[in-house]
Design a protein around this motif. Structure first.
Motif, PDB file in Angstrom:
ATOM      1  N   TYR B 662       0.808  -1.149  -0.146  1.00 49.99           N
ATOM      2  CA  TYR B 662      -0.060   0.029  -0.047  1.00 49.99           C
ATOM      3  C   TYR B 662       0.881   1.387   0.003  1.00 49.99           C
ATOM      4  CZ  TYR B 662      -3.577  -3.326   1.302  1.00 49.99           C
ATOM      5  OH  TYR B 662      -4.631  -4.317   1.002  1.00 49.99           O
ATOM      6  N   ASP B 663       1.950   0.765  -0.073  1.00 46.67           N
ATOM      7  CA  ASP B 663       2.814   2.619   0.835  1.00 46.67           C
ATOM      8  C   ASP B 663       3.503   2.601  -1.349  1.00 46.67           C
ATOM      9  OD1 ASP B 663       3.245   2.390   2.885  1.00 46.67           O
ATOM     10  OD2 ASP B 663       4.537   0.036   3.430  1.00 46.67           O
ATOM     11  N   VAL B 664       2.608   2.826  -1.942  1.00 48.80           N
ATOM     12  CA  VAL B 664       2.740   3.681  -3.342  1.00 48.80           C
ATOM     13  C   VAL B 664       1.797   5.166  -3.560  1.00 48.80           C
ATOM     14  CG1 VAL B 664       3.131   1.230  -4.623  1.00 48.80           C
ATOM     15  CG2 VAL B 664       0.647   2.662  -3.315  1.00 48.80           C
ATOM     16  N   LEU B 665       2.649   5.421  -4.590  1.00 46.11           N
ATOM     17  CA  LEU B 665       2.784   6.848  -4.619  1.00 46.11           C
ATOM     18  C   LEU B 665       2.584   7.097  -6.233  1.00 46.11           C
ATOM     19  CD1 LEU B 665       5.200   9.411  -2.317  1.00 46.11           C
ATOM     20  CD2 LEU B 665       2.605   8.380  -2.032  1.00 46.11           C
ATOM     21  N   CYS B 666       1.677   7.894  -6.350  1.00 44.24           N
ATOM     22  CA  CYS B 666       1.078   8.738  -8.189  1.00 44.24           C
ATOM     23  C   CYS B 666       3.122   9.009  -9.044  1.00 44.24           C
ATOM     24  CB  CYS B 666       0.566   8.898  -8.193  1.00 44.24           C
ATOM     25  SG  CYS B 666      -0.956   8.429  -7.892  1.00 44.24           S
ATOM     26  N   ALA B 667       3.137   8.708  -9.896  1.00 37.87           N
ATOM     27  CA  ALA B 667       3.819   9.847  -9.890  1.00 37.87           C
ATOM     28  C   ALA B 667       3.699  10.548 -10.492  1.00 37.87           C
ATOM     29  CB  ALA B 667       4.236   9.199 -11.708  1.00 37.87           C
ATOM     30  N   ASN B 668       4.530  12.032 -10.962  1.00 35.08           N
ATOM     31  CA  ASN B 668       3.845  13.338 -10.529  1.00 35.08           C
ATOM     32  C   ASN B 668       2.635  13.572 -11.886  1.00 35.08           C
ATOM     33  OD1 ASN B 668       5.937  13.738  -9.312  1.00 35.08           O
ATOM     34  ND2 ASN B 668       6.857  14.126  -9.963  1.00 35.08           N
ATOM     35  N   GLY B 669       2.255  14.173 -12.234  1.00 34.56           N
ATOM     36  CA  GLY B 669       0.521  14.429 -13.098  1.00 34.56           C
ATOM     37  C   GLY B 669      -0.091  13.173 -13.233  1.00 34.56           C
ATOM     38  N   ASP B 670       0.134  11.837 -12.638  1.00 35.35           N
ATOM     39  CA  ASP B 670      -0.047  11.260 -12.971  1.00 35.35           C
ATOM     40  C   ASP B 670      -1.901  11.065 -13.781  1.00 35.35           C
ATOM     41  OD1 ASP B 670      -1.506   7.498 -12.856  1.00 35.35           O
ATOM     42  OD2 ASP B 670      -0.405   7.366 -11.646  1.00 35.35           O
ATOM     43  N   PRO B 671      -1.954  10.604 -15.385  1.00 31.62           N
ATOM     44  CA  PRO B 671      -3.065  11.036 -15.750  1.00 31.62           C
ATOM     45  C   PRO B 671      -4.275   9.872 -15.281  1.00 31.62           C
ATOM     46  CG  PRO B 671      -1.508   9.976 -17.125  1.00 31.62           C
ATOM     47  CD  PRO B 671      -1.173  10.094 -15.640  1.00 31.62           C
ATOM     48  N   ARG B 672      -3.955   8.827 -14.688  1.00 35.64           N
ATOM     49  CA  ARG B 672      -5.155   8.281 -14.273  1.00 35.64           C
ATOM     50  C   ARG B 672      -5.443   8.942 -13.040  1.00 35.64           C
ATOM     51  NH1 ARG B 672      -1.881   2.779 -12.481  1.00 35.64           N
ATOM     52  NH2 ARG B 672      -0.365   4.720 -11.689  1.00 35.64           N
ATOM     53  N   PHE B 673      -4.480   9.540 -11.898  1.00 43.13           N
ATOM     54  CA  PHE B 673      -5.414  10.199 -11.127  1.00 43.13           C
ATOM     55  C   PHE B 673      -5.116  11.805 -11.259  1.00 43.13           C
ATOM     56  CE2 PHE B 673      -4.101   5.974  -9.849  1.00 43.13           C
ATOM     57  CZ  PHE B 673      -5.496   5.012  -9.084  1.00 43.13           C
ATOM     58  N   PRO B 674      -5.891  12.248 -11.377  1.00 46.99           N
ATOM     59  CA  PRO B 674      -5.554  13.801 -11.632  1.00 46.99           C
ATOM     60  C   PRO B 674      -6.457  14.764 -11.070  1.00 46.99           C
ATOM     61  CG  PRO B 674      -7.654  13.601 -12.919  1.00 46.99           C
ATOM     62  CD  PRO B 674      -7.178  11.911 -12.768  1.00 46.99           C
ATOM     63  N   ILE B 675      -7.243  14.794 -10.163  1.00 44.37           N
ATOM     64  CA  ILE B 675      -7.996  15.548  -8.946  1.00 44.37           C
ATOM     65  C   ILE B 675      -6.855  14.959  -7.864  1.00 44.37           C
ATOM     66  CG2 ILE B 675     -10.010  15.991  -8.083  1.00 44.37           C
ATOM     67  CD1 ILE B 675     -11.641  13.925 -10.577  1.00 44.37           C
ATOM     68  N   VAL B 676      -6.971  16.644  -7.000  1.00 38.47           N
ATOM     69  CA  VAL B 676      -6.397  16.537  -5.715  1.00 38.47           C
ATOM     70  C   VAL B 676      -7.872  16.743  -4.734  1.00 38.47           C
ATOM     71  CG1 VAL B 676      -5.698  18.156  -3.667  1.00 38.47           C
ATOM     72  CG2 VAL B 676      -5.042  18.460  -6.362  1.00 38.47           C
ATOM     73  N   LEU B 677      -7.442  15.369  -3.717  1.00 38.16           N
ATOM     74  CA  LEU B 677      -8.023  15.158  -3.055  1.00 38.16           C
ATOM     75  C   LEU B 677      -7.504  16.197  -1.574  1.00 38.16           C
ATOM     76  CD1 LEU B 677     -10.551  13.391  -1.451  1.00 38.16           C
ATOM     77  CD2 LEU B 677      -8.622  11.707  -0.587  1.00 38.16           C
ATOM     78  N   THR B 678      -7.840  16.431  -0.144  1.00 40.51           N
ATOM     79  CA  THR B 678      -8.405  16.742   0.566  1.00 40.51           C
ATOM     80  C   THR B 678      -9.031  16.684   1.704  1.00 40.51           C
ATOM     81  OG1 THR B 678      -7.435  18.777   1.818  1.00 40.51           O
ATOM     82  CG2 THR B 678      -9.206  18.974   0.309  1.00 40.51           C
ATOM     83  N   ALA B 793      -3.667  16.794   0.768  1.00 35.68           N
ATOM     84  CA  ALA B 793      -2.900  16.798  -0.583  1.00 35.68           C
ATOM     85  C   ALA B 793      -2.847  15.154  -0.406  1.00 35.68           C
ATOM     86  CB  ALA B 793      -2.640  17.858  -1.021  1.00 35.68           C
ATOM     87  N   CYS B 794      -3.340  14.251  -1.970  1.00 37.46           N
ATOM     88  CA  CYS B 794      -3.200  13.417  -2.592  1.00 37.46           C
ATOM     89  C   CYS B 794      -3.733  13.002  -3.700  1.00 37.46           C
ATOM     90  CB  CYS B 794      -3.565  11.820  -1.554  1.00 37.46           C
ATOM     91  SG  CYS B 794      -5.343  11.264  -1.461  1.00 37.46           S
ATOM     92  N   LEU B 795      -3.668  12.470  -5.038  1.00 40.52           N
ATOM     93  CA  LEU B 795      -4.065  12.240  -6.001  1.00 40.52           C
ATOM     94  C   LEU B 795      -5.164  10.914  -5.927  1.00 40.52           C
ATOM     95  CD1 LEU B 795      -1.264  12.853  -8.343  1.00 40.52           C
ATOM     96  CD2 LEU B 795      -3.269  14.650  -7.269  1.00 40.52           C
ATOM     97  N   VAL B 796      -6.827  11.186  -6.547  1.00 37.39           N
ATOM     98  CA  VAL B 796      -7.997  10.866  -7.222  1.00 37.39           C
ATOM     99  C   VAL B 796      -8.340  10.758  -7.936  1.00 37.39           C
ATOM    100  CG1 VAL B 796      -7.946  10.709  -4.471  1.00 37.39           C
ATOM    101  CG2 VAL B 796      -9.551  11.718  -5.511  1.00 37.39           C
ATOM    102  N   ASN B 797      -9.119   9.987  -8.270  1.00 31.39           N
ATOM    103  CA  ASN B 797     -10.695   9.484  -9.940  1.00 31.39           C
ATOM    104  C   ASN B 797     -11.187   9.441  -9.315  1.00 31.39           C
ATOM    105  OD1 ASN B 797     -11.359  10.357 -11.763  1.00 31.39           O
ATOM    106  ND2 ASN B 797      -9.371   9.341 -13.025  1.00 31.39           N
ATOM    107  N   LEU B 798     -12.189   9.855  -9.774  1.00 31.78           N
ATOM    108  CA  LEU B 798     -13.464   9.602  -9.372  1.00 31.78           C
ATOM    109  C   LEU B 798     -14.347   9.149 -10.759  1.00 31.78           C
ATOM    110  CD1 LEU B 798     -16.171  11.668  -9.414  1.00 31.78           C
ATOM    111  CD2 LEU B 798     -14.920  12.831  -8.072  1.00 31.78           C
ATOM    112  N   LYS B 799     -15.869   8.154 -10.120  1.00 36.55           N
ATOM    113  CA  LYS B 799     -16.792   7.864 -11.565  1.00 36.55           C
ATOM    114  C   LYS B 799     -17.190   7.658 -10.925  1.00 36.55           C
ATOM    115  CE  LYS B 799     -15.618   2.960 -11.568  1.00 36.55           C
ATOM    116  NZ  LYS B 799     -13.706   2.425 -11.437  1.00 36.55           N
ATOM    117  N   LYS B 800     -18.255   7.257 -11.832  1.00 37.70           N
ATOM    118  CA  LYS B 800     -20.229   7.066 -11.187  1.00 37.70           C
ATOM    119  C   LYS B 800     -20.102   5.852 -10.849  1.00 37.70           C
ATOM    120  CE  LYS B 800     -25.069   7.878 -12.199  1.00 37.70           C
ATOM    121  NZ  LYS B 800     -26.182   8.206 -13.356  1.00 37.70           N
TER     122      LYS B 800
END
Lengths: 240, 807, 300
Positions: B662-678, B793-800
């Motif tokens: 689980y100790d993984v981080l997105c690459a900078n600007g990862d297109p799979r996770f473009p949204i900032v989560l707070t 601050a971390c990166l996420v994506n979302l869908k219905k």
């Protein structure tokens, strides 16, 4: 001597202390709710929620406006619901306080008619007892010389209870004070109701039924003429 | 807080950043609005428009994790436009100090960086000293290596254009905030900065606050009424527990935890006691040895003697560089290196980041003891969704805790006020307060040790522990006693008498005190000062709502820290209308001054910043792990591929762990996770919600996990208000109801639209259908100084959502 | 005596409302309330019409005041004897009706005043506790009647004097105007429009037994000895009337009646409230506590 409550929405932060406090005092059961995309929950007044904080938000140019409106029965000075009631003793007005009270006899009354008569769309019905339900100004508490629960629980000091004449004075003074910051501020139907709201902007931005559209004296006659039925239709279409 | 709650009402500008004060620290907001009523400007800078924004003069949205860019721009604005308080900066800060020649800053890195260890050699940032060991100064400020010039050079790059592109704040709004706040740089104006977890929970958390400190020093806002830098802390008693060393790296009273290379007390004292050659510098930490010895006497009692180093050898020692913060504890737990333990007042399976990992880590324990009021995600981890209780080897003991009203003791509020709370009712059933649980558990353990022996017997048996827990007696022990009859100056003190204040603590073992900052709070003459509720004050004190007789504030009932910086060199207040202290007829009046010394210009006068070795406010501060001055780095996960400030994307020193998948981080600007989560708290539920989810009327008002998003993002994703969506990060997925709101705005960052979403962390699976931990999305990275994780601050994506299981 | 104004003053309204509420709630006290009620009403009318402090008030030194030197420490109330015959004409008939047992003595006293056998000055002196004798009237009755007569004028003067020290710090448990001891405390909700969060607890006011001035005082402490230890501070109350209590102190064995208006819609008149607390007062005395100061009816 008639009583009144002043609700200064410019001090309200929608902490919902009144909503929760009211429920707890009345010992109403919790209502299963869902998150529906808004903080306003339950979504509407109901037999177990006679006080509800309504939320509304607006984007004006680059500025966000977020308004809070602790909604409940206005305890009209001349209550149209009472005029509309056909059941003797169902809807009464307490002589000492002016509080409008729905007794158990309202179970025999027609919800549609009573709700239709209310310019603020307040009355609801208990599905089990069929009794019509709304805020009773905490008449039990007032008679024991205690503050209504919503007023007592308001940590922000947005609500005050007292003699109608004193409360009106307080409301007018506060209106004067906030006009500098909010030129559109107003007191809603202050001469017709006992729940006197101060809003900082156009009332419709707070809630569709924040203000009675026809702020003329509400008589049984005008009521029977169906003055309020269009409002009622609006209420129905809103709730689907 | 350097200041305190009622003092906020004295501010001319209230700058709220990294905090939602109205919703989460409502009492602080009472004083914010008092200031506003008197004409103060209230500025709220935050990713989300909240109830705080609704009551502020204006709200400015900023992309989460870009506070240093925003504040760096402010530092530059203040310097460029000469908005600083010139005399204050020259006399009271280290602006004129010369930075040594080995200091440099190139492309995002300061000198002395070791990439392999991800650590700096901080000695490279030292000041230049003369032959007498005094820091060299150029009071003309002409020397290019003067701190003020190094500072100006550092923030030269933080121009409106770049800051706007990085933060997403329009240039117009930047100037609006900078101008409004920099106006407090005048001698008779004060500005306060209020922050909370919105600032600490970043990989640059400490530097966020450092930069606020720099801005406040430039504007002369420390020490004055209505000024300071003010961390809002709340009902969980963060202030008190930090004072008493909740964090692994400290022992009570802000002393470093011993490490294995400091083998003797003498070595510990030498390594931890700063020395100055400047006679005008108070250098308060020179007193540390007195506090350490008194602490050891408090712990070990009569056993502690000069001959046995007062029991120093019994203290556990960290290995150098060892991190025992929860990020690392749970990493070790995940790797099976921890067998069991105790958790009190915490719900880590819900509230710690990367909770999928945390939950599995707890599975690896043989046993766990939890003290709680309600069942929560930690107590019931073994039956969580997706886990098989039959396969769980962990035996969990749930000790029923007394609730707040069922126990007495103190809470320290943000303003360092030590306040006594009385017990209202007896605990129900078998519930006990935690002090009692500890005392009773340790009594049993010690009895077993006495009978059967065991590992490290002295460590267990030599501690002076009470037979039963008594909050009042603990408060006395925290204050401390004389351990024998002594004469100090003209005055004699008897054995067992309370020490009247920490200036009288000794290195020879004649005093004890479990936390020196509280010494003076319980006196022979007046008893438990935390119980005081007296609102009387002098007219001078009344002007600034000082209330010196209400409760007691550490240190020594001083209400405004560094208050000697509120007066000029002759002791005259910069703002006579809101004077904190003043030198009148040969003595100080007003607040308790920072030491009795006369004003700085007089004989025996001292510099105002008494806790700094050199006595000056540190514009340039060579003590932190990640640099002497804050630099903008992107969060560990960033939607950007380029950091326009430097080639260094994230904090080069940030703490990371790697024990699990689980100790993984997105690459900078990862297109799979473009949204900032707070992520954040909420008003209706308290912290992780494990208490308040059991309040039916509260659950009715806020029943389920939601995700706040802008209408633009909703449209992009084909999501309607009220739809259930799945929010995913590289570490997990969370179901949430979409709350589409204009209170969240899309940002334009480096020419591109960046969306931000916000989610509360109060919903967990133990309450059915209310959703589950948002922390399954957040990552295990931390600030290099504190290891506080980056919740904000971390990166996420979302869908219905196609299928809904959690709601 | 000027004709009463058309609008009933707020203070009188409060007395009348409180009396009628108390009679409904506590039928057992009808006799007591019936006796003292008319007296309280009449006294309030007299107070409304009384002249107040005439001319410039005593000079108040803020520092000395802060040290505990009350306003009238160096002087005293102004002479009100000129008003006493008029007051007697109104109040004595009421008292005679209210306290039939005292009626003969009151009649003798009225006659003595009419005939000049008792000068208004002597009557005033009796009101302040000086030894004055009237044949056929017991010292106790004379003192009771005289202090009831002077009281409206004292209260009215005190209102003006209290205004002189408004906002100045006062830490004493004795009256800032006349130095008298409190016989009552009241917790009142203080509304401050600028407050974002309203305190619900209410601030404690002590009420002077001789001039009815109210002043704020620390809540959690015994005004008798300053004790703040919860173990030593006892609250006596009737669960049916939770807003009425007697705050007693085990350390100095004193007690003070307390009316907590924090949650009440309307604050009752403190004198009427003190009457409704007579059972509590008796209980406190039974348990061995002594009041910090007496009420007028305490001696009867």
């Amino acid at each position: 001597m008639p009583k009144a409550i002043f609700i200064d929405t410019t001090h309200c932060t929608a902490c919902r202390g009144c909503q929760v406090g009211c429920k707890e005092w009345k010992n109403y059961p919790p209502v299963p709710t869902k998150q529906l995309g808004t903080h306003q929950n339950p979504p509407d007044l109901g037999p177990y929620n006679v006080k509800l904080v309504r939320f509304s938000e607006h984007l004006e140019g680059d500025t966000v406006r977020w308004y809070f409106f602790p909604d409940c029965c206005r305890h009209c000075v001349d209550p149209p619901c009472k005029g509309a009631s056909s059941v003797e003793g169902g809807i009464i007005q307490d002589a000492a306080t002016g509080a409008v009270i729905y007794t158990e006899l309202t179970a025999k009354d027609d919800l549609e008619t009573i709700r239709g008569a209310c310019p603020y769309d307040i009355p609801r019905q208990d599905p089990k007892t069929k009794r019509l339900i709304k805020c009773d100004m905490c008449i039990d508490r007032i008679q024991a010389n205690l503050l209504p629960m919503c007023v007592k629980s308001c940590a922000m000091g947005a609500m005050s209870f007292g003699e109608r004449a004193d409360i009106l004075k307080q409301a007018e003074a506060r209106l004067e004070a906030v006009k500098k910051e909010f030129p559109k501020a107003s007191l809603l139907n202050k001469d017709e109701v006992a729940m006197i709201y101060l809003v900082a902007d156009e009332p419709a931005k707070y809630y569709k039924f924040a203000v009675a559209e026809a702020p003329s004296p509400m008589t049984r006659k005008s009521l029977l003429a169906g003055v309020f039925s269009p409002l009622r239709r609006m209420a129905k279409s809103m709730q689907g | 807080m350097t200041n305190h709650y009622t003092d906020i009402g004295n501010a001319d500008a209230v700058f709220i950043i990294g905090s939602n004060a109205a919703e989460h620290h409502p009492i602080s907001f009472r004083w914010v609005l008092k200031a506003k009523d008197k004409g103060a400007v209230v500025i709220h800078v935050d990713p989300k428009f909240s109830r705080t924004s609704a009551r502020s003069t204006f709200h400015v949205p900023l992309r989460s994790g870009t506070d240093i860019a925003f504040m760096g721009g402010m530092a530059k604005y203040i310097l460029d436009n000469k908005k600083y308080f010139a005399d204050y900066v020259l006399d009271y800060t280290n602006a004129s100090f010369l930075v040594g020649e080995s200091y440099s800053f190139k492309d995002g890195l300061f000198s002395g960086f070791d990439p392999a260890k991800k650590k700096y050699d901080k000695s490279q940032w030292a000041f230049e000293k003369d032959e007498n060991g005094l820091v060299k100064r150029d009071k003309t400020l002409a020397h290019p290596r003067c701190v003020i010039n190094v500072l100006a050079k550092h923030y030269e790059r933080y121009n409106l254009d770049i800051v706007s592109q990085v933060t997403g704040v329009s240039q117009e709004n930047l100037v609006k905030v900078y101008e409004a706040y920099a106006a407090t740089g005048k001698p008779d104006k004060a500005g306060t900065i209020l922050y909370a977890l919105g600032w600490t929970q970043h990989t640059v958390g400490v530097q966020n606050i450092r930069l606020a400190g720099i801005v406040q020093l430039l504007l002369g806002n420390f020490g004055v009424a209505g000024g300071g830098i003010n961390a809002l802390r709340g009902e969980p008693n963060v202030q008190g527990s930090t004072d008493h060393a909740l964090l692994y790296g400290y022992i009570p009273g802000y002393h470093n935890a011993p490490i294995s290379t400091w083998k003797t007390l003498e070595e510990y004292q030498k390594a931890n006691t700063p020395v100055t050659k400047d006679p005008k510098s108070v250098n308060w930490w020179a007193n540390r040895p007195k506090y350490i010895v008194s602490l050891l006497k408090g712990w070990f009692g009569d056993y502690a003697t000069a001959e046995n180093d007062f029991g120093y050898s019994l203290l556990p020692k960290l290995d150098p560089g060892m991190d025992c913060s929860h990020l690392f504890i749970f990493d070790r737990m995940y790797q099976g290196k921890i067998k069991g333990g105790f958790i009190f007042g915490h719900n880590p399976c819900q509230s710690f980041p990367n909770s999928n990992k945390v939950r599995k880590a707890v599975d690896k324990l043989d046993w766990l003891v939890v003290g709680e009021v309600f069942h929560n995600e930690t107590t019931d981890n073994w039956r969580r969704p997706g886990a098989d209780p039959k396969k769980c080897k962990t035996e969990i003991f749930l000790l029923p805790s007394a609730y707040r009203a069922e126990k007495e003791g103190t809470i320290s509020n943000s303003g360092r006020w030590h306040m006594w709370h009385y017990k209202a009712i007896e605990p129900i059933g078998q519930c006990r307060n935690m002090g009692e649980m500890f005392v009773q558990i340790m009594a049993k353990v010690r009895a077993l040790y006495a009978k059967k022996g065991g590992a490290l017997p002295d460590q267990v048996l030599k501690h002076e522990l009470p037979d039963r827990f008594d909050a009042e007696e603990m408060t006395r022990k925290i204050n401390g006693f004389f351990t024998r009859d002594v004469k100090i100056g003209e005055k004699e003190y008897k054995k067992g008498q309370l020490v009247p204040g920490f200036p009288l603590l000794q290195t020879d073992g004649s005093t004890s005190s479990l936390c020196w900052v509280y010494c003076g709070g319980y006196t022979e003459a007046e008893g438990n000062l935390a119980k005081r509720r007296d609102l009387t004050q002098t007219p001078m004190q009344a002007k600034i709502h000082l209330y010196p007789k209400f409760a007691w504030a550490w240190p020594m009932n001083r209400r405004v820290l560094y208050n000697r910086a509120s007066v000029d060199q002759n002791g005259n207040p910069f703002n006579p209308e809101k004077a904190v202290i003043a030198w009148q007829e040969g003595k100080w009046v007003g607040d308790v001054p920072d030491g009795p010394a006369p004003p700085m210009a007089m004989e025996g006068g001292k510099y105002p910043f008494i806790m700094c070795t050199d006595g000056h406010g540190q514009l340039y501060g060579p003590g932190r792990e990640d640099g002497p001055m804050p630099e903008h780095y992107e969060p560990a996960e960033t939607p950007l591929t380029v950091n326009p400030f430097s080639a260094q994307m994230s904090n080069p020193c940030m703490k990371t762990v790697s024990g699990s998948e689980y100790d993984v981080l997105c690459a900078n600007g990862d297109p799979r996770f473009p949204i900032v989560l707070t992520t954040y708290c909420m008003t209706e539920h308290w912290c992780s919600g494990s208490e308040t989810r059991n309040g039916p009327a509260l659950l009715e008002a806020e029943p389920q996990q939601y995700v706040e998003m802008s209408p633009q993002l909703a449209e992009e994703k084909g999501v309607k208000n009220g739809d259930v969506v799945v929010v995913e990060s590289l570490r997990g997925r969370v179901e949430a109801v979409a709350m589409v709101t204009v209170r969240i705005r899309p940002f334009t960052i480096m020419g591109k639209t960046v969306h931000l979403v916000g989610m509360p962390f109060a919903f967990g699976w133990t309450k059915p259908k209310c959703g589950d931990a948002v922390n399954r999305l957040t990552c295990s990275v931390g600030d290099p100084n504190t290891t506080i994780p980056e919740y904000k601050a971390c990166l996420v994506n979302l869908k219905k959502a196609d299928k809904v299981t959690e709601l | 005596m000027p004709t009463p104004a058309l609008e009933t003053p707020a203070a009188l309204r409060a007395i009348e409302t409180s009396l009628s509420r108390a009679m409904t709630e506590m039928p057992a006290l009808v006799l007591l309330l019936g006796a003292f009620g008319p007296l309280l009403v009449e006294r309030a009318w007299l107070r409304e019409a009384a002249p107040g402090w005439i001319g410039p008030g005593p000079v108040v030194d803020a520092d000395r005041f802060a040290q505990g030197v009350f306003v009238l420490a160096d002087s005293g109330f102004q002479d009100m004897s000129g008003h006493l015959p008029g007051a007697a004409a109104r109040l004595l008939p009421v008292m005679a009706r209210s306290f039939p047992a005292l009626e003969p003595e009151i009649t003798v006293l009225a006659a003595a005043l009419d005939s000049g056998a008792l000068s208004p000055e002597a009557l005033a002196a009796a009101g302040f506790g000086e030894p004055v004798s009237v044949p056929g009237v017991s010292a106790q009755t004379l003192n009771f009647v005289a202090s009831e007569l002077t009281r409206p004028f004292v209260e009215r003067q005190a209102q003006d004097l209290a205004a002189l020290v408004k906002g100045l710090p006062w830490q004493q448990a004795s009256c800032p105007v006349c130095g008298g001891a409190p016989n009552m405390s009241v917790m009142r909700r203080i509304r401050d429009e600028s407050e974002f969060i309203q305190a619900h607890g209410g601030r404690r006011f002590l009420r002077c037994s001789s001039c009815s001035t109210e002043w704020t005082h620390k809540r959690v402490s015994c005004p008798g000895c300053g004790c703040e230890e919860p173990e030593d501070l006892l609250v006596l109350r009737d669960p049916a009337r939770p807003y009425e209590r007697a705050d007693a102190c085990k350390r100095c064995k004193s007690f003070l009646l307390c009316l907590d208006c924090g949650e009440l819609a309307e604050a009752p008149d403190p004198d009427v409230a003190a009457l409704t607390m007579i059972a509590l007062e008796a209980q406190a005395r039974r348990e061995g506590f002594t009041p910090l100061a007496e009420h007028p009816w305490s001696g009867l």
